[in-house]
Design a protein around this motif. Structure first.
Motif, PDB file in Angstrom:
ATOM      1  N   ALA A  42      -1.907 -58.166  86.070  1.00 14.28           N
ATOM      2  CA  ALA A  42      -2.508 -59.269  85.316  1.00 14.28           C
ATOM      3  C   ALA A  42      -3.875 -59.652  85.878  1.00 14.28           C
ATOM      4  CB  ALA A  42      -1.567 -60.475  85.331  1.00 14.28           C
ATOM      5  N   GLN A  43      -4.001 -59.642  87.205  1.00 11.75           N
ATOM      6  CA  GLN A  43      -5.284 -59.983  87.821  1.00 11.75           C
ATOM      7  C   GLN A  43      -6.366 -58.987  87.419  1.00 11.75           C
ATOM      8  OE1 GLN A  43      -4.343 -60.111  92.005  1.00 11.75           O
ATOM      9  NE2 GLN A  43      -3.831 -62.289  91.967  1.00 11.75           N
ATOM     10  N   LEU A  44      -6.017 -57.706  87.377  1.00 15.58           N
ATOM     11  CA  LEU A  44      -6.987 -56.691  86.970  1.00 15.58           C
ATOM     12  C   LEU A  44      -7.365 -56.855  85.502  1.00 15.58           C
ATOM     13  CD1 LEU A  44      -5.500 -53.635  88.869  1.00 15.58           C
ATOM     14  CD2 LEU A  44      -7.825 -54.501  89.150  1.00 15.58           C
ATOM     15  N   GLU A  45      -6.387 -57.138  84.656  1.00 17.58           N
ATOM     16  CA  GLU A  45      -6.667 -57.290  83.232  1.00 17.58           C
ATOM     17  C   GLU A  45      -7.509 -58.524  82.955  1.00 17.58           C
ATOM     18  OE1 GLU A  45      -2.860 -57.108  81.333  1.00 17.58           O
ATOM     19  OE2 GLU A  45      -2.812 -54.895  81.371  1.00 17.58           O
ATOM     20  N   ARG A  46      -7.308 -59.586  83.727  1.00 12.37           N
ATOM     21  CA  ARG A  46      -8.142 -60.788  83.562  1.00 12.37           C
ATOM     22  C   ARG A  46      -9.596 -60.481  83.904  1.00 12.37           C
ATOM     23  NH1 ARG A  46      -3.521 -63.683  85.564  1.00 12.37           N
ATOM     24  NH2 ARG A  46      -4.306 -63.607  87.716  1.00 12.37           N
ATOM     25  N   LEU A  47      -9.805 -59.481  84.731  1.00 11.86           N
ATOM     26  CA  LEU A  47     -11.158 -59.075  85.113  1.00 11.86           C
ATOM     27  C   LEU A  47     -11.802 -58.188  84.048  1.00 11.86           C
ATOM     28  CD1 LEU A  47     -13.174 -59.273  87.498  1.00 11.86           C
ATOM     29  CD2 LEU A  47     -12.136 -57.219  88.449  1.00 11.86           C
ATOM     30  N   GLY A  48     -10.999 -57.763  83.042  1.00 13.11           N
ATOM     31  CA  GLY A  48     -11.514 -56.871  82.018  1.00 13.11           C
ATOM     32  C   GLY A  48     -11.365 -55.407  82.385  1.00 13.11           C
ATOM     33  N   PHE A  49     -10.474 -55.127  83.330  1.00 17.03           N
ATOM     34  CA  PHE A  49     -10.234 -53.761  83.794  1.00 17.03           C
ATOM     35  C   PHE A  49      -9.523 -52.971  82.707  1.00 17.03           C
ATOM     36  CE2 PHE A  49      -7.661 -50.632  86.204  1.00 17.03           C
ATOM     37  CZ  PHE A  49      -8.678 -50.021  86.920  1.00 17.03           C
ATOM     38  N   THR A  50      -9.988 -51.745  82.450  1.00 19.90           N
ATOM     39  CA  THR A  50      -9.360 -50.888  81.449  1.00 19.90           C
ATOM     40  C   THR A  50      -8.527 -49.823  82.141  1.00 19.90           C
ATOM     41  OG1 THR A  50     -11.335 -49.465  81.376  1.00 19.90           O
ATOM     42  CG2 THR A  50     -11.183 -51.239  79.755  1.00 19.90           C
ATOM     43  N   TRP A  51      -7.359 -49.567  81.592  1.00 18.28           N
ATOM     44  CA  TRP A  51      -6.442 -48.629  82.240  1.00 18.28           C
ATOM     45  C   TRP A  51      -6.788 -47.188  81.918  1.00 18.28           C
ATOM     46  CZ3 TRP A  51      -4.180 -50.749  86.063  1.00 18.28           C
ATOM     47  CH2 TRP A  51      -3.876 -52.105  86.017  1.00 18.28           C
ATOM     48  N   GLU A  52      -7.623 -46.964  80.919  1.00 23.45           N
ATOM     49  CA  GLU A  52      -8.130 -45.620  80.642  1.00 23.45           C
ATOM     50  C   GLU A  52      -9.559 -45.552  81.137  1.00 23.45           C
ATOM     51  OE1 GLU A  52      -9.089 -44.506  76.591  1.00 23.45           O
ATOM     52  OE2 GLU A  52      -8.184 -42.527  76.922  1.00 23.45           O
ATOM     53  N   HIS A  53      -9.820 -44.646  82.063  1.00 25.02           N
ATOM     54  CA  HIS A  53     -11.178 -44.528  82.602  1.00 25.02           C
ATOM     55  C   HIS A  53     -12.114 -44.004  81.521  1.00 25.02           C
ATOM     56  CE1 HIS A  53     -14.528 -43.500  85.188  1.00 25.02           C
ATOM     57  NE2 HIS A  53     -13.926 -44.166  86.162  1.00 25.02           N
ATOM     58  N   PRO A  54     -13.381 -44.489  81.475  1.00 28.80           N
ATOM     59  CA  PRO A  54     -14.339 -43.972  80.474  1.00 28.80           C
ATOM     60  C   PRO A  54     -14.435 -42.455  80.485  1.00 28.80           C
ATOM     61  CG  PRO A  54     -15.267 -45.867  81.602  1.00 28.80           C
ATOM     62  CD  PRO A  54     -13.967 -45.553  82.292  1.00 28.80           C
ATOM     63  N   PHE A  55     -14.278 -41.816  81.643  1.00 30.43           N
ATOM     64  CA  PHE A  55     -14.338 -40.359  81.720  1.00 30.43           C
ATOM     65  C   PHE A  55     -13.242 -39.739  80.849  1.00 30.43           C
ATOM     66  CE2 PHE A  55     -15.966 -40.604  86.379  1.00 30.43           C
ATOM     67  CZ  PHE A  55     -17.083 -41.279  85.933  1.00 30.43           C
ATOM     68  N   ASP A 111     -23.939 -46.385  83.511  1.00 34.84           N
ATOM     69  CA  ASP A 111     -23.128 -45.693  82.508  1.00 34.84           C
ATOM     70  C   ASP A 111     -22.401 -44.541  83.192  1.00 34.84           C
ATOM     71  OD1 ASP A 111     -21.978 -44.485  80.329  1.00 34.84           O
ATOM     72  OD2 ASP A 111     -23.812 -44.399  79.124  1.00 34.84           O
ATOM     73  N   PRO A 112     -21.307 -44.817  83.894  1.00 38.11           N
ATOM     74  CA  PRO A 112     -20.593 -43.773  84.640  1.00 38.11           C
ATOM     75  C   PRO A 112     -20.184 -42.589  83.779  1.00 38.11           C
ATOM     76  CG  PRO A 112     -19.762 -45.940  85.239  1.00 38.11           C
ATOM     77  CD  PRO A 112     -20.657 -46.134  84.053  1.00 38.11           C
ATOM     78  N   ALA A 113     -19.792 -42.855  82.516  1.00 42.48           N
ATOM     79  CA  ALA A 113     -19.349 -41.767  81.648  1.00 42.48           C
ATOM     80  C   ALA A 113     -20.488 -40.801  81.359  1.00 42.48           C
ATOM     81  CB  ALA A 113     -18.791 -42.336  80.339  1.00 42.48           C
ATOM     82  N   LEU A 114     -21.706 -41.315  81.227  1.00 38.30           N
ATOM     83  CA  LEU A 114     -22.853 -40.440  80.961  1.00 38.30           C
ATOM     84  C   LEU A 114     -23.146 -39.554  82.170  1.00 38.30           C
ATOM     85  CD1 LEU A 114     -25.115 -39.547  79.085  1.00 38.30           C
ATOM     86  CD2 LEU A 114     -26.522 -41.418  80.000  1.00 38.30           C
ATOM     87  N   GLY A 115     -23.085 -40.132  83.368  1.00 42.24           N
ATOM     88  CA  GLY A 115     -23.300 -39.341  84.571  1.00 42.24           C
ATOM     89  C   GLY A 115     -22.267 -38.235  84.702  1.00 42.24           C
ATOM     90  N   PRO A 129     -18.140 -45.420  89.697  1.00 38.82           N
ATOM     91  CA  PRO A 129     -18.132 -43.956  89.689  1.00 38.82           C
ATOM     92  C   PRO A 129     -17.099 -43.369  90.643  1.00 38.82           C
ATOM     93  CG  PRO A 129     -20.371 -44.813  89.885  1.00 38.82           C
ATOM     94  CD  PRO A 129     -19.445 -45.972  90.089  1.00 38.82           C
ATOM     95  N   LEU A 130     -16.625 -42.179  90.275  1.00 44.33           N
ATOM     96  CA  LEU A 130     -15.746 -41.436  91.180  1.00 44.33           C
ATOM     97  C   LEU A 130     -16.521 -41.066  92.435  1.00 44.33           C
ATOM     98  CD1 LEU A 130     -14.144 -38.976  88.624  1.00 44.33           C
ATOM     99  CD2 LEU A 130     -13.102 -41.029  89.548  1.00 44.33           C
ATOM    100  N   GLY A 131     -15.790 -40.808  93.501  1.00 45.85           N
ATOM    101  CA  GLY A 131     -16.432 -40.377  94.733  1.00 45.85           C
ATOM    102  C   GLY A 131     -16.923 -41.515  95.595  1.00 45.85           C
ATOM    103  N   THR A 132     -16.709 -42.758  95.146  1.00 47.06           N
ATOM    104  CA  THR A 132     -17.059 -43.923  95.956  1.00 47.06           C
ATOM    105  C   THR A 132     -15.765 -44.589  96.403  1.00 47.06           C
ATOM    106  OG1 THR A 132     -17.116 -45.429  94.046  1.00 47.06           O
ATOM    107  CG2 THR A 132     -19.164 -44.268  94.610  1.00 47.06           C
ATOM    108  N   PRO A 133     -15.772 -45.354  97.496  1.00 45.73           N
ATOM    109  CA  PRO A 133     -14.534 -46.018  97.938  1.00 45.73           C
ATOM    110  C   PRO A 133     -13.922 -46.892  96.848  1.00 45.73           C
ATOM    111  CG  PRO A 133     -16.180 -46.102  99.682  1.00 45.73           C
ATOM    112  CD  PRO A 133     -16.890 -45.546  98.466  1.00 45.73           C
TER     113      PRO A 133
END
Length: 259
Positions: free
Chosen positions: A109-122, A156-160, A82-86
């Motif tokens: 590449a390290q972030l993508e291997r973790l499954g990180f998405t470049w578009e935030h769910p928000f 579910d950060p997007a729902l919040g 969530p936003l607002g956290t470190p």
């Protein structure tokens, strides 16, 4: 360890071996420790990089945050805190660096291997998704017995985020009558109480008020309060209701089935 095996740390362009008292090509330095005191937001684990590899302070911070993000994903099933956290602020920075073309390829590449998405769910939630998000809120309400999703909702950060946006839109009169009625039908609170108390205590107070007014606890089926009562019974059957909460409920005469 022999000197050749000691990890190298690059600070301000000068290589210094950990454990050595000098820097090559420079006079013996004054002692400065890279500790949590120097970097209060995160303690630097100097062993984050394998022995023999060079790394900047930024590399060490990245490795520390990446490890924290991996732990977050393992716990919550996604890598968008969530936003607002470190950690949430850190991932926003990574997205901005990549967008500006300033991200190191290996870090990307390290972030993508973790499954990180470049578009935030928000960012993926737009006006056309309103009905879909309302259905996600309905699922949350059916499971939890209330529709007051926290703004920082890890599951579910997007729902919040969306729920908070509905409150803002309501205050700015940007919701139509159908949307307002639809949210009200789930028990959604456009102006949640500022008083202290968890969702459990808020619903317990509402149930107590119902008992005091009606002289019984037979809440009308299909209402948010009835859904919450059902959720407490199910949680008790599964052994998920704490003894303290059991005592609260039984203290007002609420019947719970034997687990």
């Amino acid at each position: 360890l022999p000197p050749s095996a000691m990890p190298v740390l690059v600070v301000c362009g000068v290589q210094a071996r950990r454990g050595s008292g000098c820097v090559s090509g420079a006079a013996p330095p004054r002692r400065h420790s890279l500790s949590a005191r120097n970097f209060p937001r995160r303690s630097l684990a100097l062993n984050s990089l394998p022995p023999g590899e060079e790394g900047t302070v930024g590399d060490l911070l990245f490795a520390s945050s990446l490890s924290e993000l991996a732990s977050y994903k393992e716990k919550h099933g996604h890598a968008s805190p969530p936003l607002g956290t470190p950690l949430g602020r850190w991932v926003i920075t990574q997205r901005r660096l990549r967008r500006e073309g300033r991200m190191d390829g290996e870090k990307e590449a390290q972030l993508e291997r973790l499954g990180f998405t470049w578009e935030h769910p928000f960012d993926a939630v737009d006006a056309d998704d309103w009905d879909d998000m309302r259905e996600r809120l309905a699922e949350f309400q059916a499971k939890n017995g209330h529709a007051n999703v926290k703004k920082k909702h890890d599951a579910d950060p997007a729902l919040g985020f969306w729920c908070n946006e509905q409150r803002v839109a309501f205050r700015e009169r940007r919701l139509d009558e159908h949307q307002i009625d639809s949210l009200h039908s789930l028990g959604f609170d456009f102006d949640p109480p500022k008083r202290c108390g968890s969702a459990f205590m808020i619903n317990l107070r509402e149930l107590t008020a119902f008992r005091d007014e009606n002289g019984h606890l037979d809440v009308e089926p299909g209402t948010p309060l009835a859904a919450w009562c059902d959720a407490q019974r199910k949680a008790h059957l599964k052994g998920q209701l704490s003894e303290k909460r059991v005592d609260y409920l039984r203290g007002i005469g609420f019947e719970l089935p034997d687990p």
